[in-house]
Design a protein around this motif. Structure first.
Motif, short mmCIF file in Angstrom:
data_model
loop_
_atom_site.label_atom_id
_atom_site.label_comp_id
_atom_site.label_asym_id
_atom_site.label_seq_id
_atom_site.Cartn_x
_atom_site.Cartn_y
_atom_site.Cartn_z
N ARG B 387 0.85 -1.18 0.00
CA ARG B 387 0.00 0.00 0.00
C ARG B 387 0.89 1.24 0.00
O ARG B 387 2.04 1.18 0.41
CB ARG B 387 -0.88 -0.04 1.24
N ILE B 388 0.35 2.35 -0.41
CA ILE B 388 1.17 3.55 -0.57
C ILE B 388 1.85 3.95 0.74
O ILE B 388 3.04 4.22 0.79
CB ILE B 388 0.33 4.71 -1.16
N ASP B 389 1.08 3.92 1.85
CA ASP B 389 1.71 4.34 3.11
C ASP B 389 2.78 3.35 3.55
O ASP B 389 3.81 3.72 4.09
CB ASP B 389 0.66 4.51 4.20
N GLN B 390 2.51 2.05 3.27
CA GLN B 390 3.52 1.05 3.62
C GLN B 390 4.76 1.22 2.76
O GLN B 390 5.89 1.07 3.24
CB GLN B 390 2.95 -0.35 3.42
N LEU B 391 4.51 1.57 1.51
CA LEU B 391 5.65 1.77 0.61
C LEU B 391 6.54 2.89 1.10
O LEU B 391 7.76 2.76 1.18
CB LEU B 391 5.10 2.10 -0.79
N ILE B 392 5.91 3.99 1.46
CA ILE B 392 6.69 5.13 1.95
C ILE B 392 7.41 4.74 3.23
O ILE B 392 8.57 5.08 3.46
CB ILE B 392 5.73 6.33 2.20
N GLU B 393 6.67 4.00 4.06
CA GLU B 393 7.26 3.58 5.33
C GLU B 393 8.49 2.69 5.09
O GLU B 393 9.55 2.91 5.68
CB GLU B 393 6.22 2.79 6.12
N ILE B 394 8.33 1.72 4.19
CA ILE B 394 9.47 0.85 3.89
C ILE B 394 10.62 1.69 3.35
O ILE B 394 11.78 1.50 3.72
CB ILE B 394 9.06 -0.22 2.85
N GLY B 395 10.29 2.65 2.52
CA GLY B 395 11.32 3.48 1.91
C GLY B 395 12.09 4.30 2.94
O GLY B 395 13.30 4.23 3.03
N TRP B 396 11.35 5.06 3.74
CA TRP B 396 12.03 5.99 4.65
C TRP B 396 12.52 5.30 5.90
O TRP B 396 13.55 5.67 6.46
CB TRP B 396 11.09 7.13 5.03
N LYS B 397 11.75 4.34 6.40
CA LYS B 397 12.14 3.76 7.69
C LYS B 397 13.00 2.53 7.53
O LYS B 397 13.73 2.17 8.44
CB LYS B 397 10.89 3.40 8.50
N GLY B 398 12.87 1.85 6.41
CA GLY B 398 13.64 0.63 6.25
C GLY B 398 14.82 0.79 5.31
O GLY B 398 15.98 0.75 5.71
N MET B 399 14.50 1.05 4.06
CA MET B 399 15.54 1.08 3.03
C MET B 399 16.61 2.12 3.32
O MET B 399 17.80 1.87 3.17
CB MET B 399 14.90 1.38 1.68
#
Ligand code: SF4
Ligand code: SF4
Lengths: 153, 418, 575
Positions: B387-399
């Motif tokens: 989902r879009i929010d998860q994507l952003i989350e994975i991007g900023w918080k994980g990757m």
């Protein structure tokens, strides 16, 4: 992560086993079950113009025109409007109307789907199978015995 | 000889005419090829021009083992004596060649390979009725798509709406200007090659936003916004991970990055594992792979298009030629992503084992790109979209964190060991 | 849970005396008379006491499930019938009949008591023309806003053309153009959150999802108000596939002409629809069904349920994965196998028309052994196929990330909205008509009801996958039975006259468990061979109603996933 990899493995397995489920339709004519309900076939020789099929049809697909002494003149059936419920075949006491297994019909306009008795007679059997034979065992429950050999040609 | 000269002069005039004139009013096929040539020409030509004309330019300093393609061409055609014009023609020809190779690959990938691959994963046959193995579907599809009506939505922001589909494929083609494709095929090899490639690739985001904004459609708008959010979130980890490779190589020049990877990493008898960065630093490889998928917007990160959610995202309103351009752009982007993967992590155009060296490098390069393409299609059939929010989350918080951790780790390893 | 316990006590207290007497006592003076239906006692009440009576029935007698609202017009009056049931015991039914006068057909709304009455009453208003006082949003639901007249009222002129003038009726697109401004206000009367009441607050965006959208699985229109990507309010706009199925059934004869059309309601899993009609008519006309036919019916229906669930799981995956996921094709492949089996049995791949009154039309195809083998092969392969489903869907971490805890439908909300079927069972409501209101051969067989308490999109998916397994279990037992059935007792139909004329003014409401939920049919006969009123209660209709509480506050992708997990079929929603 395991789940994602499992999913990917599953699809890869399908990709590599080379099996396909596609029916290559125009090249390979599909198997159709004997009970399949397709375009109608009508035999004027057998019909006794009892109009039962016309009455039972749920959506007025069949139109029968008779003269004053109840001799049949026209038998029209709109195969594009029909819902292929097979009720007409069920009620017909003499097997004069019958659903073949033929599912292939095309036309440019809807009007061309109105078949008259000649066109109905010329509907080909699918793969030359007369479905009546395979349906026969069950027909007794409905209409009593048919009257021997049927010739639609 | 004179015939060749005449042709090149004609080409040159043709090229410069297009470069100054309005390229968009040409017919679709011409526009694609001609402008592709031009766009690449703009950079490649400049780069080589600079090399020739300005000796103080850094690019001239270190000639690499393989001659850049334009020089090769000018050598072949005997254009050496024509000074700056000869170089320009050679560069144009080279760009034209590479753009066409890429477009051909896209044409095969888009209408045909994609369907065949998806079909294999889903137990189907896919296109097989037009031509051998259905290959002529490429022609049929091109005719079908190009002959459709170009519908301009009411209230579209005109120049932006028209420019967006042009920006997308050409930004990707631009990136190929600095990619060493093996067998000496490389348009230009500037010192900042890697940065240039990333910069060129991310111009695409601009195109997506323009498309989303100018279409006067809410779905397009959402798609455009999504793509910006996504690119912001994944560009940084992408570049940071690439930076960890740069720490190893100590250079941004593409050809040198490739050259560094040609040494053997481990030699165990007959088995030689080359020091591709995918083997040296698999963690960075995976990070880059994921960030790359997000950058080019493939599953599971295809949310800017997300057909079941926002119809087709930024390209909802596009039809006919513009749609084709978007479609091409998407695929060239996949290939550019694959090319970057190949150059940075898979030894560029090198064969995996020296024994296979008889196969030309360019073939290896294409194989690697296609392997990446195959991977994107595989993911498409097997991995759910986030989902879009998860994507952003994975991007900023994980990757991002992982990318920096990787960078620091690499820096320590390089600093301590080497 | 705490709400359940008093009901149980209530039930205990009621035992000993007949349930009907208890109810009569409970209603006391308010019950004007009795008008019992074949399936349940029915109490006639005054139109201005509807809420009062229903509140008592819900809170004191435990009728927490408004199954259906039937509206109809008689020569001298209008009538709304509330068919009440209990989730813990669907056999305990009661009907509340609310007559209203011809001149002033106004009746109190039941919406405050049961949320689900909202849509039911809108439909009643739309098709019959009864006015529900106090209803929060009494608009047409199936027909366009501009429709003139009420098609199921007696004086409706079918031949009158419907002329829609734009001068009289605003352009429906206009609302869209005004986007977040006053447009949102136009339907903020249905919005509970109140977030968009402020027209000046332009942070929200009005977005039409559908009627032609890749994720609406048909022609469904969702009016959504978004705050960025978040859904503030969603209102399903249905009726694009409305085909007057009720009216068509009212024009067909009981004996033959209704069941073929029932296949067109929920066309992804049609077999249970046929049973819903057959069950209602058989109850109405007191027809017997031979045991052998019951087994055949049970088996065929479970195949039909599989059809629906395979498609539901596949399309749900499509919504969550993206447009070309492999799992969708695998689901279609399995569905295809079931279709092949059913084609051999019934002669058609989708519109089976296998049920006849008093039985079924065909016995198993000859040679039987071959067919049994085909079915057994399918059943043997099914576990490994389901394994793949689990690998690709339910065990996938990203899918879990996407669906667990999203699209929440708490148990009490589900009851309020009259959710049934897998949607209700995924919210922890342990109700399955196959077990709780036994029909066919189900109570003789060994199977389980799949219930999950997750209340989210993921649970609904799991319930469906488990139900496929249970169906396979049922089918296996059925074919074992059929194989050993003595040859001379294989009666596929009882002796049913060619024309059926049930007694005048007999009414019944019978439901079966379809793949999507409770599929109920109400019939009132008038002594002729066609029904005087035929009302369809489709599970999808009520399940779709739950979309708003499920998806408010979620992101668009979750709205789409929630819609997919509801597994609606527009043919069944719109009828
Ligand atoms: S198959 Fe059914 S619909 Fe078609 S003509 Fe016969 S009775 Fe009518
Ligand atoms: S029921 Fe048979 S015999 Fe009677 S009119 Fe129809 S086709 Fe002819």
């Amino acid at each position: 992560m395991i789940g994602i990899l499992k999913g990917m493995a599953t699809t890869l397995k399908h990709a590599l086993d080379g099996e396909t489920f596609t029916v290559e339709y125009p090249d390979v004519a599909p198997e159709v079950s004997p009970r399949f309900r397709g375009v109608h076939k009508f035999s004027q020789e057998r019909c006794i113009w009892c109009r039962q099929c016309e009455n039972v049809c749920p959506n007025d697909t069949i139109q029968i025109v008779t003269d004053s002494s109840r001799n049949g003149e026209q038998y029209n059936l709109h195969i594009g409007q029909c819902i292929y419920c097979r009720l007409c075949e069920e009620v017909c006491p003499v097997d004069a109307i019958l659903l073949t297994q033929n599912f292939e019909f095309t036309a440019d306009t809807k009007d061309e789907f109105v078949y008259n008795k000649e066109q109905l007679k010329n509907v080909p059997w699918y793969k030359d199978i007369d479905p009546l034979n395979s349906r026969n065992p069950d027909r007794g429950a409905w209409i009593g015995e048919g009257e021997g050999e049927v010739d639609y040609q | 000889m004179s015939g060749v000269d005449l042709a090149s002069v004609l080409l040159q005039q043709n090229g410069s005419g297009n470069a100054t004139g309005n390229a968009t009013n040409a017919t679709a096929g011409n526009a694609t090829n001609a402008t592709a040539g031009n766009a690449t020409n703009a950079t490649a030509g400049n780069a080589t021009n600079a090399t020739a004309g300005n000796a103080t330019n850094a690019t001239a300093a270190g000639p690499t083992s393989e001659t850049p393609l334009p020089d090769l061409i000018s050598g072949l055609l005997g254009l050496d004596g024509f000074g700056i014009w000869g170089d320009a023609v050679a560069a144009l020809l080279g760009a034209f060649l590479i753009a066409n190779v890429m477009l051909t690959m896209t044409a095969v990938a888009g209408p045909w390979a994609k369907r065949k691959i998806t079909a294999a994963f889903t137990d189907r046959i896919a296109v097989n009725r037009i031509g051998p193995f259905g290959l002529l579907i490429i022609v049929a599809d091109a005719v079908r798509l190009l002959s459709k009506e170009l519908i301009v939505p009411e209230g579209a922001d005109r120049p932006a709406w028209d420019l967006a589909p042009i920006i997308l494929p050409f930004s990707a083609l631009l990136g190929f200007a600095v990619i060493p494709m093996g067998s000496g095929i490389q348009l230009a090899d500037p010192e900042t090659g890697l940065v240039f490639a990333f910069a060129a690739a991310s111009i695409a985001s601009l195109g997506l936003v323009m498309a989303g904004y100018a279409s006067n459609n809410k779905y397009s708008m959402l798609g455009g916004l999504r793509s910006i959010a996504q690119n912001l979130a994944y560009e940084i980890p992408l570049v940071v991970t690439a930076a960890s490779v740069v720490i190893f190589t100590g250079t941004l020049r593409m050809s040198e990055i490739v050259a560094v990877q040609s040494q053997p990493l481990i030699e165990a008898g007959a088995l030689t594992i080359p020091s591709w960065f995918a083997f040296v630093n698999p963690f960075a490889f995976v990070l880059f792979l994921v960030a790359n998928m997000a950058e080019i917007g493939r599953n599971p990160f295809d949310i800017p298009e997300a057909p079941t959610e926002i119809v087709a995202g930024y390209q909802t309103e596009y039809s006919s030629v513009y749609f084709v351009l978007f479609y091409l752009g998407e695929f060239i982007h996949i290939f550019l992503g694959g090319a970057l993967m190949a150059v940075l992590f898979l030894g560029g155009a090198a064969p995996p084992v020296p024994a296979l060296g008889f196969i030309p490098g360019f073939v290896w390069f294409v194989i690697k790109i296609w392997a990446f393409f195959l991977f994107t299609q595989w993911c498409r059939s097997a991995v759910p979209r986030v989902r879009i929010d998860q994507l952003i989350e994975i991007g900023w918080k994980g990757m991002l964190e992982l990318a920096f951790a990787n960078l620091v780790l690499t820096a320590i390893i390089v600093g301590v060991i080497i | 849970m705490s709400l359940e316990d008093p009901e149980k006590e209530q039930q205990g207290a009621l035992e000993g005396r007949s349930r009907e007497d208890e109810l009569a006592d409970l209603l006391g003076e308010r019950a004007l008379s009795r008008d019992d239906h074949k399936n349940a006692p029915a109490f006639v009440i005054r139109p201005d006491e509807v809420q009062d009576v229903l509140f008592d029935l819900r809170d004191q007698a435990g009728y927490d499930f408004l199954s259906c609202v039937t509206a109809q017009e008689y020569e001298d009056r209008y009538e709304s019938i509330y068919h009440l049931k209990r989730y813990d015991n669907p056999m305990d039914e009661v009907s509340v009949v609310v007559p209203t006068s011809k001149q002033n057909p106004v009746s109190q709304t039941a919406e405050p008591v049961y949320k689900t009455a909202d849509w039911h009453e809108r439909e009643a208003y739309d098709l019959v023309g009864i006015d529900y006082e106090g209803h929060p949003d009494l608009r047409r639901i199936l027909l366009p806003e501009t429709w003139q007249g009420h098609p199921l009222s007696l004086d409706y002129d079918q031949d009158r053309p419907q002329i829609v003038t734009l001068r009289e009726h605003a352009n429906p697109l206009e609302e869209d153009q005004r986007a977040s401004g006053t447009g949102a206000n136009a339907h903020s009367n249905t919005v509970e959150s109140g977030a968009v009441d402020d027209a000046a607050d332009s942070d929200t965006m009005y977005l039409n999802i559908g009627p032609h959208h890749p994720a609406t699985h048909g022609v469904l229109h969702l009016k959504t108000i978004l705050d960025g990507e978040q859904v503030v309010d969603v209102e399903p706009d249905i009726g694009y596939l409305h085909r007057c199925e009720e009216q068509m059934a009212q024009q067909g004869t009981y004996r033959y002409q209704i069941i073929p059309y029932s296949d067109r309601w929920d066309y992804t899993a049609n077999m249970p629809n046929e049973w819903a009609v057959a069950r209602a008519i058989e109850d109405l006309a007191d027809l017997e069904v031979p045991e052998y036919a019951q087994v055949l019916r049970t088996m065929a229906t479970e195949f039909g349920r599989m059809l629906g669930h395979f498609l539901a799981v596949g399309t749900f995956a499509l919504d969550v994965y993206g447009d070309f996921t492999a799992i969708f094709m695998y689901a279609i492949r399995d569905r295809e196998k079931v279709q092949n089996i059913l084609e051999d049995l019934t002669g058609q791949r989708m519109m089976f028309y296998y049920f006849r009154l008093g039985g079924v039309v065909w016995d198993l195809p000859e040679p039987r052994e071959e067919w049994f083998e085909k079915v057994r092969d399918f059943l043997d392969e099914l576990p490994s196929a389901l394994e793949e489903y689990h690998d690709l869907i339910s065990q996938n971490e990203i899918l879990q990330l996407r669906t667990v805890g999203k699209g929440m439908l708490p148990k009490e909300t589900a009851k309020q909205y009259g959710a049934t079927g897998p949607v209700a069972r995924a919210s922890g409501i342990d109700m399955d008509l196959r077990r709780d209101d036994p029909y066919g051969y189900y109570d003789e067989l060994d199977w389980d009801v799949a219930v999950e308490d997750g209340c989210d999109n993921y649970s609904r998916l799991l319930v469906r996958l488990r139900e496929v397994e249970e169906s396979a279990k049922i089918i296996r037992q059925c074919i074992d039975l059929l194989e050993d059935w003595p040859e001379e007792e294989r009666t596929i139909q009882s002796n049913v006259p060619r024309t059926i004329r049930p007694d005048d003014d007999t009414e019944t409401y019978k439901a079966v468990e379809a793949a999507k939920g409770e599929m109920g049919v109400y019939i009132r006969s008038d002594g002729t061979d066609t029904p005087a009123r035929f009302k369809i209660r489709a599970g999808c209709f009520n399940n779709l109603h739950t979309l708003a509480p499920m998806s408010n506050g979620e992101y668009i992708p979750d709205l789409v996933a929630a819609l997919g997990s509801l597994d609606i079929v527009l043919g069944s929603v719109d009828r």
